[in-house]
Design a protein around this motif. Structure first.
Motif, short mmCIF file in Angstrom:
data_model
loop_
_atom_site.label_atom_id
_atom_site.label_comp_id
_atom_site.label_asym_id
_atom_site.label_seq_id
_atom_site.Cartn_x
_atom_site.Cartn_y
_atom_site.Cartn_z
N LEU A 1 6.03 -6.53 8.64
CA LEU A 1 5.39 -7.12 9.82
C LEU A 1 6.03 -8.43 10.24
CD1 LEU A 1 1.64 -6.53 8.81
CD2 LEU A 1 3.05 -5.14 10.34
N THR A 2 7.04 -8.88 9.51
CA THR A 2 7.69 -10.15 9.82
C THR A 2 8.20 -10.15 11.26
OG1 THR A 2 8.37 -10.37 7.51
CG2 THR A 2 9.52 -11.74 9.13
N GLY A 3 7.95 -11.25 11.96
CA GLY A 3 8.39 -11.38 13.34
C GLY A 3 7.32 -11.05 14.36
N ARG A 4 6.26 -10.37 13.95
CA ARG A 4 5.18 -10.07 14.88
C ARG A 4 4.25 -11.29 14.98
NH1 ARG A 4 3.60 -3.71 13.60
NH2 ARG A 4 5.60 -3.15 12.62
N THR A 5 3.69 -11.49 16.14
CA THR A 5 2.75 -12.60 16.35
C THR A 5 1.33 -12.07 16.27
OG1 THR A 5 4.29 -13.84 17.75
CG2 THR A 5 1.95 -14.34 17.99
N LEU B 1 -7.54 -4.44 -1.42
CA LEU B 1 -7.84 -3.79 -0.14
C LEU B 1 -7.42 -2.33 -0.28
CD1 LEU B 1 -6.49 -6.60 2.20
CD2 LEU B 1 -8.86 -6.17 1.56
N HIS B 2 -8.35 -1.51 -0.75
CA HIS B 2 -8.02 -0.13 -1.10
C HIS B 2 -7.80 0.75 0.13
CE1 HIS B 2 -9.23 -1.39 -5.09
NE2 HIS B 2 -10.40 -1.77 -4.61
N GLN B 3 -8.44 0.41 1.24
CA GLN B 3 -8.24 1.15 2.49
C GLN B 3 -7.44 0.30 3.45
OE1 GLN B 3 -11.87 2.60 4.23
NE2 GLN B 3 -12.35 3.96 2.53
N MET B 4 -6.35 0.87 3.96
CA MET B 4 -5.49 0.12 4.87
C MET B 4 -4.78 1.10 5.79
SD MET B 4 -2.39 -2.52 3.85
CE MET B 4 -3.51 -3.52 2.85
N ALA B 5 -4.65 0.72 7.06
CA ALA B 5 -3.96 1.57 8.02
C ALA B 5 -3.38 0.69 9.13
CB ALA B 5 -4.88 2.62 8.62
N ASP C 1 -1.14 -10.60 -9.39
CA ASP C 1 -0.21 -10.08 -8.40
C ASP C 1 -0.38 -8.58 -8.20
OD1 ASP C 1 2.20 -10.82 -6.71
OD2 ASP C 1 3.01 -9.13 -7.87
N HIS C 2 -0.76 -7.84 -9.24
CA HIS C 2 -0.86 -6.39 -9.10
C HIS C 2 -2.05 -5.97 -8.24
CE1 HIS C 2 -3.69 -6.95 -12.52
NE2 HIS C 2 -4.30 -5.89 -12.01
N GLN C 3 -2.95 -6.91 -7.91
CA GLN C 3 -4.07 -6.60 -7.04
C GLN C 3 -3.81 -6.95 -5.58
OE1 GLN C 3 -7.60 -8.46 -8.61
NE2 GLN C 3 -7.75 -7.06 -10.35
N VAL C 4 -2.66 -7.53 -5.30
CA VAL C 4 -2.33 -7.93 -3.94
C VAL C 4 -1.91 -6.70 -3.13
CG1 VAL C 4 -0.74 -9.27 -2.51
CG2 VAL C 4 -1.64 -10.24 -4.62
N ARG C 5 -2.52 -6.55 -1.96
CA ARG C 5 -2.22 -5.41 -1.09
C ARG C 5 -1.60 -5.83 0.23
NH1 ARG C 5 -2.46 -3.75 -5.20
NH2 ARG C 5 -3.84 -2.21 -6.18
N ALA C 6 -1.72 -7.10 0.61
CA ALA C 6 -1.13 -7.57 1.86
C ALA C 6 -0.84 -9.05 1.76
CB ALA C 6 -2.08 -7.31 3.03
N VAL C 7 0.29 -9.45 2.37
CA VAL C 7 0.67 -10.86 2.44
C VAL C 7 1.11 -11.14 3.87
CG1 VAL C 7 2.11 -12.72 1.54
CG2 VAL C 7 1.48 -10.80 0.04
N LEU C 8 0.33 -11.97 4.56
CA LEU C 8 0.65 -12.35 5.94
C LEU C 8 0.87 -13.86 5.96
CD1 LEU C 8 -2.09 -10.27 7.83
CD2 LEU C 8 0.23 -9.56 7.20
N HIS D 1 0.86 -1.18 0.00
CA HIS D 1 0.00 0.00 0.00
C HIS D 1 0.90 1.22 0.00
CE1 HIS D 1 -2.77 3.07 1.62
NE2 HIS D 1 -3.74 2.32 1.15
N PRO D 2 0.56 2.27 -0.76
CA PRO D 2 1.46 3.41 -0.89
C PRO D 2 1.96 3.98 0.44
CG PRO D 2 -0.36 3.63 -2.43
CD PRO D 2 -0.66 2.42 -1.59
N GLU D 3 1.08 4.05 1.45
CA GLU D 3 1.48 4.65 2.71
C GLU D 3 2.14 3.67 3.67
OE1 GLU D 3 -1.91 6.56 4.37
OE2 GLU D 3 -2.23 7.88 2.65
N LEU D 4 2.11 2.37 3.33
CA LEU D 4 2.65 1.37 4.25
C LEU D 4 3.67 0.45 3.57
CD1 LEU D 4 -0.72 0.34 5.97
CD2 LEU D 4 1.05 1.82 6.92
#
Length: 284
Positions: free
Chosen positions: A38-42, A105-109, A86-93, A30-33
């Motif tokens: 987030l790697t390493g967070r539980t 996911l157009h809105q993310m914070a 792939d160009h529509q992917v906004r997050a990978v957990l 996401h442009p702002e993030l």
């Protein structure tokens, strides 16, 4: 448009896959993030609030995402091919045995967990809230009845009134209540209306299929929704449509003029009614 039950089910599935596990992959495209890793967070929790999703981490932060019109989360085994570009992917957990991929996911914070109200505090009572009881039900009734002259169809879509209803359920609820979506809120019993909304969402929350008729067969799930030009299941009148709401907030509305008496704009039997241009309240 994803409804509250769709988001609730996504949250349930993400909880089962991610909660209690440390992320081995945590990308936010996401442009702002984009610089956040987030790697390493539980993952400590995943909660749905209306059409919003909150993924919580052990460092006291929460990832807020909103499905808007076409967002979704998919779960995969590591190494499996993703069912989306792939160009529509906004997050990978990713955790050791599962990968959650967020598409469109157009809105993310990323917000402090203690400050989640910043992104969901404006919402009315969530119809799928696990804590639902007399207090939340009463608040939802008060919110709905607060503007008695407002068009019912618009009030049901306003997430500040109650959270979780989308175009499918507001359309079907107006049919089941026996009123035109353009009738004022005062035309219905707000207690019955809130109870119906919650019952319909819960009926479908634990499955991807959304039925308001009680049937799950093909072309049997809805009374009027997406049935433009076809006969009403009750009386045989042709289902007609019009847009309700302004500009990009306008939603196609389906109505049986026999079973749903009341005011309405010019209607068509087609699937592309003309959009209105009069500005109205914004939905959250």
């Amino acid at each position: 448009m994803p409804e509250g039950d769709t988001v609730w089910l996504a949250g349930k599935r993400l909880r089962g896959a991610l909660v209690g596990h440390e992320l081995v992959r945590g990308e936010l495209r996401h442009p702002e993030l984009s610089t956040v890793d987030l790697t390493g967070r539980t993952v400590t929790g995943v909660a749905s609030v209306g059409k919003h999703l909150l993924t919580r981490f052990d460092d006291g932060s929460s990832l807020h995402t909103h499905f808007l019109m076409d967002g979704s989360w998919h779960l995969y085994s590591p190494g499996a091919r993703w069912k989306g570009p792939d160009h529509q992917v906004r997050a990978v957990l990713g955790v050791p045995d599962r990968v959650a991929v967020g598409f469109r996911l157009h809105q993310m914070a990323l917000v402090p967990t203690d400050d989640e109200a910043r992104v969901v505090g404006h919402l009315g009572p969530d119809l799928l809230d696990d804590a639902w009881g007399p207090e939340l039900a009463a608040a939802a009734v008060v919110n709905l009845a607060a503007q008695p002259d407002r068009e019912l169809g618009q009030a049901l879509l306003d997430q500040r009134v109650v959270a979780g209803l989308g175009n499918l359920y507001r359309t079907e609820m107006c049919f089941l209540l026996g009123v035109s979506p353009w009738c004022p809120v005062s035309s219905v019993d707000p207690v019955q209306t809130v109870r119906m909304g919650r019952d319909l969402l819960w009926r479908n929350a634990d499955r991807p299929e959304q039925s308001t008729t009680g049937a799950l067969g093909r072309d049997a799930q809805h009374w009027v929704f997406e049935r433009a030009g076809r006969p009403c299941r009750r009386c045989g009148t042709r289902i007609r449509t019009a847009m309700q709401g302004p500009g990009h907030q306008a939603r196609i509305t389906y109505v049986c003029t026999t079973c749903q008496p009341g005011p309405h704009p010019p209607l068509t039997a087609g699937r592309r009614p003309q959009q209105p241009t009069v500005p109205r309240a914004r939905y959250g």
